[in-house]
Scaffold this motif. Sequence first.
Motif, PDB file in Angstrom:
ATOM      1  N   ARG A   1      -5.524  -4.993   5.954  1.00  0.00           N
ATOM      2  CA  ARG A   1      -5.647  -5.151   4.492  1.00  0.00           C
ATOM      3  C   ARG A   1      -5.268  -6.580   4.146  1.00  0.00           C
ATOM      4  O   ARG A   1      -4.145  -7.022   4.406  1.00  0.00           O
ATOM      5  CB  ARG A   1      -4.735  -4.174   3.748  1.00  0.00           C
ATOM      6  CG  ARG A   1      -4.637  -4.500   2.259  1.00  0.00           C
ATOM      7  CD  ARG A   1      -3.936  -3.449   1.447  1.00  0.00           C
ATOM      8  NE  ARG A   1      -4.830  -2.348   1.157  1.00  0.00           N
ATOM      9  CZ  ARG A   1      -4.577  -1.404   0.242  1.00  0.00           C
ATOM     10  NH1 ARG A   1      -3.467  -1.431  -0.458  1.00  0.00           N
ATOM     11  NH2 ARG A   1      -5.438  -0.437   0.030  1.00  0.00           N
TER      12      ARG A   1
ATOM     13  N   GLN B   1     -11.893   3.769   0.787  1.00  0.00           N
ATOM     14  CA  GLN B   1     -11.705   4.407  -0.514  1.00  0.00           C
ATOM     15  C   GLN B   1     -13.011   5.058  -0.959  1.00  0.00           C
ATOM     16  O   GLN B   1     -13.045   6.192  -1.443  1.00  0.00           O
ATOM     17  CB  GLN B   1     -11.259   3.360  -1.543  1.00  0.00           C
ATOM     18  CG  GLN B   1     -11.087   3.913  -2.944  1.00  0.00           C
ATOM     19  CD  GLN B   1      -9.958   4.933  -3.017  1.00  0.00           C
ATOM     20  OE1 GLN B   1      -8.851   4.654  -2.582  1.00  0.00           O
ATOM     21  NE2 GLN B   1     -10.230   6.123  -3.550  1.00  0.00           N
TER      22      GLN B   1
ATOM     23  N   ARG C   1      -8.884  10.443   1.547  1.00  0.00           N
ATOM     24  CA  ARG C   1      -8.688   9.233   2.353  1.00  0.00           C
ATOM     25  C   ARG C   1      -8.343   9.632   3.793  1.00  0.00           C
ATOM     26  O   ARG C   1      -8.838   9.065   4.756  1.00  0.00           O
ATOM     27  CB  ARG C   1      -7.548   8.371   1.771  1.00  0.00           C
ATOM     28  CG  ARG C   1      -7.808   7.749   0.403  1.00  0.00           C
ATOM     29  CD  ARG C   1      -8.864   6.667   0.469  1.00  0.00           C
ATOM     30  NE  ARG C   1      -8.507   5.614   1.409  1.00  0.00           N
ATOM     31  CZ  ARG C   1      -7.731   4.558   1.138  1.00  0.00           C
ATOM     32  NH1 ARG C   1      -7.261   4.398  -0.085  1.00  0.00           N
ATOM     33  NH2 ARG C   1      -7.474   3.643   2.061  1.00  0.00           N
TER      34      ARG C   1
ATOM     35  N   SER D   1       0.833  -1.205   0.000  1.00  0.00           N
ATOM     36  CA  SER D   1       0.000   0.000   0.000  1.00  0.00           C
ATOM     37  C   SER D   1       0.865   1.251   0.000  1.00  0.00           C
ATOM     38  O   SER D   1       1.932   1.276   0.604  1.00  0.00           O
ATOM     39  CB  SER D   1      -0.885   0.036   1.246  1.00  0.00           C
ATOM     40  OG  SER D   1      -1.430   1.323   1.435  1.00  0.00           O
ATOM     41  N   THR D   2       0.377   2.279  -0.659  1.00  0.00           N
ATOM     42  CA  THR D   2       0.983   3.619  -0.561  1.00  0.00           C
ATOM     43  C   THR D   2       0.031   4.522   0.220  1.00  0.00           C
ATOM     44  O   THR D   2       0.331   5.003   1.302  1.00  0.00           O
ATOM     45  CB  THR D   2       1.228   4.213  -1.966  1.00  0.00           C
ATOM     46  OG1 THR D   2       2.042   3.317  -2.713  1.00  0.00           O
ATOM     47  CG2 THR D   2       1.903   5.584  -1.864  1.00  0.00           C
ATOM     48  N   ARG D   3      -1.161   4.759  -0.358  1.00  0.00           N
ATOM     49  CA  ARG D   3      -2.114   5.714   0.201  1.00  0.00           C
ATOM     50  C   ARG D   3      -2.719   5.250   1.516  1.00  0.00           C
ATOM     51  O   ARG D   3      -2.847   6.020   2.470  1.00  0.00           O
ATOM     52  CB  ARG D   3      -3.263   5.970  -0.803  1.00  0.00           C
ATOM     53  CG  ARG D   3      -2.895   6.901  -1.934  1.00  0.00           C
ATOM     54  CD  ARG D   3      -3.560   6.483  -3.220  1.00  0.00           C
ATOM     55  NE  ARG D   3      -2.955   5.246  -3.682  1.00  0.00           N
ATOM     56  CZ  ARG D   3      -1.854   5.199  -4.453  1.00  0.00           C
ATOM     57  NH1 ARG D   3      -1.335   6.300  -4.894  1.00  0.00           N
ATOM     58  NH2 ARG D   3      -1.301   4.045  -4.808  1.00  0.00           N
ATOM     59  N   THR D   4      -3.138   3.984   1.569  1.00  0.00           N
ATOM     60  CA  THR D   4      -3.840   3.502   2.760  1.00  0.00           C
ATOM     61  C   THR D   4      -2.927   3.572   3.980  1.00  0.00           C
ATOM     62  O   THR D   4      -3.306   4.093   5.033  1.00  0.00           O
ATOM     63  CB  THR D   4      -4.351   2.070   2.513  1.00  0.00           C
ATOM     64  OG1 THR D   4      -5.170   2.096   1.333  1.00  0.00           O
ATOM     65  CG2 THR D   4      -5.154   1.553   3.684  1.00  0.00           C
TER      66      THR D   4
ATOM     67  N   HIS E   1     -13.737  -2.145  -0.322  1.00  0.00           N
ATOM     68  CA  HIS E   1     -12.704  -1.144   0.014  1.00  0.00           C
ATOM     69  C   HIS E   1     -13.449   0.085   0.573  1.00  0.00           C
ATOM     70  O   HIS E   1     -13.515   1.134  -0.056  1.00  0.00           O
ATOM     71  CB  HIS E   1     -11.895  -0.783  -1.237  1.00  0.00           C
ATOM     72  CG  HIS E   1     -10.582  -0.132  -0.957  1.00  0.00           C
ATOM     73  ND1 HIS E   1     -10.206   0.310   0.295  1.00  0.00           N
ATOM     74  CD2 HIS E   1      -9.545   0.170  -1.776  1.00  0.00           C
ATOM     75  CE1 HIS E   1      -9.002   0.850   0.222  1.00  0.00           C
ATOM     76  NE2 HIS E   1      -8.573   0.775  -1.015  1.00  0.00           N
TER      77      HIS E   1
ATOM     78  N   PRO F   1      -8.816   5.309  -7.969  1.00  0.00           N
ATOM     79  CA  PRO F   1      -8.297   5.230  -6.597  1.00  0.00           C
ATOM     80  C   PRO F   1      -6.779   5.232  -6.530  1.00  0.00           C
ATOM     81  O   PRO F   1      -6.207   5.467  -5.456  1.00  0.00           O
ATOM     82  CB  PRO F   1      -8.841   3.886  -6.103  1.00  0.00           C
ATOM     83  CG  PRO F   1      -9.011   3.061  -7.350  1.00  0.00           C
ATOM     84  CD  PRO F   1      -9.402   4.031  -8.432  1.00  0.00           C
ATOM     85  N   LEU F   2      -6.122   4.926  -7.655  1.00  0.00           N
ATOM     86  CA  LEU F   2      -4.660   4.808  -7.750  1.00  0.00           C
ATOM     87  C   LEU F   2      -4.174   3.600  -6.944  1.00  0.00           C
ATOM     88  O   LEU F   2      -4.792   3.270  -5.942  1.00  0.00           O
ATOM     89  CB  LEU F   2      -3.947   6.094  -7.299  1.00  0.00           C
ATOM     90  CG  LEU F   2      -4.341   7.382  -8.040  1.00  0.00           C
ATOM     91  CD1 LEU F   2      -3.582   8.571  -7.454  1.00  0.00           C
ATOM     92  CD2 LEU F   2      -4.106   7.254  -9.536  1.00  0.00           C
TER      93      LEU F   2
HETATM   94  N1   CP Z   1      -6.226   3.417  -3.362  1.00  0.00           N
HETATM   95  C1   CP Z   1      -5.496   2.675  -2.489  1.00  0.00           C
HETATM   96  O1   CP Z   1      -6.021   1.914  -1.661  1.00  0.00           O
HETATM   97  O2   CP Z   1      -4.155   2.880  -2.603  1.00  0.00           O
HETATM   98  P1   CP Z   1      -3.033   1.972  -1.921  1.00  0.00           P
HETATM   99  O3   CP Z   1      -3.162   0.596  -2.514  1.00  0.00           O
HETATM  100  O4   CP Z   1      -1.723   2.621  -2.285  1.00  0.00           O
HETATM  101  O5   CP Z   1      -3.246   1.957  -0.441  1.00  0.00           O
END
Ligand code: CP
Length: 326
Positions: A108, A142, A313, A57-60, A139, A285-286
């Motif tokens: 996750r 998101q 987020r 994961s980056t954002r989460t 999700h 969502p990227l």
């Molecule tokens: N959109 C999202 O959940 O990004 P990550 O997979 O980077 O957390």
Amino acid sequence: MQTDLTRRDLIGDLDFSKEEVETVLDVAFDLKRKRALGELHPILRDKTLAMLFFFSSTRTRGSFEAGMAQLGGHAAFIESKTTQIAHGDTPHEIGEIFGRYYDGIAIRHCDWGLGNRYINDVAKFSRSPVLNMQCEIYHPFQILADLMTIIEKKGRDLRRKKMVVSWAYAASYQKPMSVPQSLILQMPRFGLDVVLAHPPEFKLMPDIMDQAREQARKFHTGFEVVDDMEAAFKDADIIYAKSWGAMVHTADPDEGAKIIKKYEHWITDERKMALAKDDAIYMHPLPADRNIEVTDGVIDSAQSVVFDEAENRLHAQKAVMALTMR
Ligand code: CP
């Protein structure tokens, strides 16, 4: 009715009622305002969150960790492979033990047929709330951020607005179908007419489709399924196009990968975006597979709101944590 979300889990999108989601949104917008003004908001001072990741994961990770710090608490980043889970720690033990250490457990786990069951099994034995940071089915965080973004861009009255949730081509790997599934469950409650577009082999889970149809009936919104990306884009207000795998169609990942290759033309490009309304927004969502799933020209255009989605987020998750982990 007074909303009390203390110690409530958020695993599936419909775990919170529409009224409870509205409370989350109100708190999220307030916390966003407070952060913009530099107003401290240590609602969870000295509280702790376990963030257990079975998938990258980056954002989460970034948004949960930053969010807990901004609320005055601490988030522990725990990769499953660095724990004793592979050596026998069961979901029962993780729920019991982490539930005693931490004020919340966020997980996750996106493995097909395993992730959602794992999160629910932990929740069964945890005295602290369990938050789903993405499984193979849902999700939810998101989608709360997406809803916030749609309200910011299109206003609170979303009736008669057309939202396209479309499959898009990407060959990197068979991505989870949790984002489209959570979108079709949550968005009808807020008045959006949803058009789901995908090639025949990329069906979503039948049970989720039934629930989405039920939500659309209950909230008197449109819900249509088509197999033509261009027809779907016509006159849309919101385009949300991303890739997902063919797991419902076939359990064989090699066959799934072969099927994906048939649909390279399912890319969001400038020509298709021109079919939508002039003020349509593009959402994702990227991470996106650039120039495969979506062109640079679209994702970097003025119509794209992907960075606002990523930012929201933070605010949406802080709201849920503040409401559930008090
Ligand atoms: N959109 C999202 O959940 O990004 P990550 O997979 O980077 O957390």
